[in-house]
Design an enzyme around this catalytic site. Structure first.
Site, PDB file in Angstrom:
ATOM      1  N   ASP A 298     -50.446  -9.547  23.444  1.00  0.00           N
ATOM      2  CA  ASP A 298     -50.612 -10.958  23.083  1.00  0.00           C
ATOM      3  C   ASP A 298     -50.338 -11.885  24.264  1.00  0.00           C
ATOM      4  O   ASP A 298     -51.158 -12.739  24.597  1.00  0.00           O
ATOM      5  CB  ASP A 298     -49.667 -11.342  21.933  1.00  0.00           C
ATOM      6  CG  ASP A 298     -50.192 -10.886  20.578  1.00  0.00           C
ATOM      7  OD1 ASP A 298     -51.379 -10.516  20.491  1.00  0.00           O
ATOM      8  OD2 ASP A 298     -49.402 -10.900  19.612  1.00  0.00           O
TER       9      ASP A 298
ATOM     10  N   ARG B  33     -34.255 -16.896  20.414  1.00  0.00           N
ATOM     11  CA  ARG B  33     -35.317 -17.877  20.666  1.00  0.00           C
ATOM     12  C   ARG B  33     -34.836 -19.171  21.308  1.00  0.00           C
ATOM     13  O   ARG B  33     -35.467 -19.668  22.247  1.00  0.00           O
ATOM     14  CB  ARG B  33     -36.109 -18.167  19.384  1.00  0.00           C
ATOM     15  CG  ARG B  33     -36.937 -17.008  18.799  1.00  0.00           C
ATOM     16  CD  ARG B  33     -37.360 -16.007  19.777  1.00  0.00           C
ATOM     17  NE  ARG B  33     -38.390 -15.076  19.310  1.00  0.00           N
ATOM     18  CZ  ARG B  33     -38.616 -13.892  19.869  1.00  0.00           C
ATOM     19  NH1 ARG B  33     -37.872 -13.478  20.877  1.00  0.00           N
ATOM     20  NH2 ARG B  33     -39.586 -13.112  19.443  1.00  0.00           N
TER      21      ARG B  33
ATOM     22  N   ASP C 189     -40.603 -17.660  14.608  1.00  0.00           N
ATOM     23  CA  ASP C 189     -40.326 -17.808  16.038  1.00  0.00           C
ATOM     24  C   ASP C 189     -40.931 -19.079  16.629  1.00  0.00           C
ATOM     25  O   ASP C 189     -40.330 -19.736  17.474  1.00  0.00           O
ATOM     26  CB  ASP C 189     -40.800 -16.574  16.802  1.00  0.00           C
ATOM     27  CG  ASP C 189     -39.924 -15.359  16.501  1.00  0.00           C
ATOM     28  OD1 ASP C 189     -38.723 -15.567  16.225  1.00  0.00           O
ATOM     29  OD2 ASP C 189     -40.428 -14.221  16.548  1.00  0.00           O
TER      30      ASP C 189
ATOM     31  N   SER D 288     -44.886  -4.335  14.422  1.00  0.00           N
ATOM     32  CA  SER D 288     -44.569  -5.413  15.347  1.00  0.00           C
ATOM     33  C   SER D 288     -43.055  -5.437  15.515  1.00  0.00           C
ATOM     34  O   SER D 288     -42.316  -5.520  14.535  1.00  0.00           O
ATOM     35  CB  SER D 288     -45.072  -6.739  14.768  1.00  0.00           C
ATOM     36  OG  SER D 288     -44.338  -7.811  15.325  1.00  0.00           O
TER      37      SER D 288
HETATM   38  N1  ARG Z   1     -38.084 -11.843  10.530  1.00  0.00           N
HETATM   39  C1  ARG Z   1     -37.233 -11.867  11.674  1.00  0.00           C
HETATM   40  C2  ARG Z   1     -36.961 -13.291  12.086  1.00  0.00           C
HETATM   41  O1  ARG Z   1     -37.682 -14.175  11.729  1.00  0.00           O
HETATM   42  C3  ARG Z   1     -37.772 -11.030  12.801  1.00  0.00           C
HETATM   43  C4  ARG Z   1     -38.922 -11.591  13.581  1.00  0.00           C
HETATM   44  C5  ARG Z   1     -39.448 -10.588  14.522  1.00  0.00           C
HETATM   45  N2  ARG Z   1     -40.295 -11.193  15.493  1.00  0.00           N
HETATM   46  C6  ARG Z   1     -41.327 -10.572  16.013  1.00  0.00           C
HETATM   47  N3  ARG Z   1     -41.971 -11.219  16.936  1.00  0.00           N
HETATM   48  N4  ARG Z   1     -41.690  -9.377  15.658  1.00  0.00           N
HETATM   49  O2  ARG Z   1     -36.009 -13.546  12.774  1.00  0.00           O
END
Ligand code: ARG
Length: 395
Positions: free
Chosen positions: A12, A93, A122, A171
């Protein structure tokens, strides 16, 4: 135009480099952060970015900053979103966002960019951070804009000679506080995660037959030692991830409420977080009063929500930290735990600030608790419901 892109080296964000150049006619500077993923390929990632035409690449190890300024506050706040998720990805983040702004300012860039989709949490965490720190910066989220399916994306990558990594089933995102696994076969909430989803933890059934006892030392709410040895903050977490992982500790499987309103099935492996949050909570039970413990639960829950929903820079978070930090002044001592086949169980605790009083607690000789006092106390304690009960019977 100049844009700083948070670059992981994956498909990505690699496509993002080219896409930004093509669609925004912008120079791209990549930023890759080491958050304890044990990236041995940092140089390789920089090479790849250069080959894709990045005019400059940064890679920076921010593990210590991550633990000190994000993970330690999370421990003090017993941070678990919806009671289960140690907010590992969520914590990273605002740190990445902060560095995006820092590099953008240093490079006099016009924009920052990230590879998050429009469905996840995110994007919120990145964008609220950037807006709070420098609202002048434009934010570009190519993955949200380009609307390509995976097939279209691979086609685009081929056309631009972007290396295509083997398609992974899941992912994932990882840092020292945990590993997040989503998508693919996990999207069926009834289906048990297959073993190949996990990378840090042994299958509990295959973990050692013998329990392993560990002793964690805390000072002011923060872990400082393991098995009677002082350990540097990053090392301590790494060691606990290893130990916990060996015993299959820290696998989490849950339905989670995302910011955008979607429910999603999430799987995590967080050995160190599971161990430390359990230990820390127990030390608070020993050293804080009943009122403090009951009240702090609400504060803790709110803290985890703010972090999860991307509101790290909402001033309330700092207000809550002020309260939390005050409570932690007595949260020092040791917690003994046993790790065994997927479980991390507290089996002992002690603190110089303990509120446990054997003379009051004991059922044996030496009992100093005045049993007679209970009688009058309970008459008064129950008085309001006694009066209400009388009214109810009358009506
Ligand atoms: N659901 C979790 C969160 O919002 C994990 C997110 C994982 N992110 C990813 N880019 N795979 O914190």
């Amino acid at each position: 135009m100049k844009t700083v892109l948070a670059y992981s080296g994956g498909l990505d964000t690699s496509v993002c480099v080219k896409w930004l150049q093509e669609n925004y006619k912008t120079d791209v500077i990549t930023l890759t952060l080491e958050l304890g993923q044990n990236r041995k390929d940092m140089k390789e990632i920089e090479e790849r970015a250069k080959e894709l035409g990045a005019i400059k690449t940064y890679s920076i190890d921010v593990s210590r900053e991550f633990i000190g300024e994000y993970v330690h506050p999370a421990i003090k706040a017993n941070a678990l979103y919806e009671g289960k998720y140690p907010v590992a990805t969520a914590l990273s983040r605002p740190l990445i966002g902060k560095w995006l702004v820092k590099i953008a300012e240093k490079e006099k860039a016009d924009a920052v960019s990230h590879g998050s989709t429009g469905k996840g949490n995110d994007q919120a965490r990145f964008e609220l951070t950037v807006r709070a720190l420098n609202p002048e910066l434009e934010i570009i989220a190519p993955v949200r804009e380009w609307n390509m399916t995976r097939d279209k994306e691979v086609e685009y990558a081929k056309k631009h000679r972007i290396p295509i990594p083997p398609k992974s089933k899941y992912s994932t995102d990882e840092n020292l506080w945990g590993r997040s696994i989503e998508a693919g076969p996990l999207e069926d909430p009834m289906k048990k995660p297959e073993e190949d989803a996990f990378d840090w933890t042994t299958q509990p059934e295959k973990a050692p037959e013998k329990a392993e006892r560990i002793e964690i030392g805390f000072n002011w709410g923060v872990p400082v030692g393991l098995n009677n040895k002082k350990l540097e903050s990053v090392e301590l977490i790494k060691e606990l991830n290893k130990l916990g992982g060996k015993h299959g500790v820290g696998r989490i499987d849950m339905i989670e409420d995302r910011l955008v309103g979607i429910k999603s099935r999430e799987v995590y492996e967080c050995p160190a977080a599971t161990i430390l949050l359990e230990a820390h909570r127990e030390l608070e039970r020993l050293t804080l009063t009943r009122e403090q413990n009951l009240f702090k639960e609400h504060i803790d829950r709110k803290w985890a929500q703010l972090t999860y929903f991307g509101q790290w820079y909402e001033p309330l978070r700092e207000d809550l930290d002020a309260f939390i930090n005050k409570t932690q002044e007595v949260v020092s001592g040791i917690v003994v735990m046993e790790l065994y086949k997927g479980n991390a169980r507290v089996v002992g605790r002690s603190s110089p600030n303990s509120l446990y009083d054997l003379g009051l607690a004991t059922y044996d000789r030496g009992d100093r608790f005045d049993h007679k006092l209970a009688e009058g106390f309970l008459r008064l304690w129950g008085l309001p419901s006694e009066i209400a009960g009388r009214r109810k019977r009358k009506l």
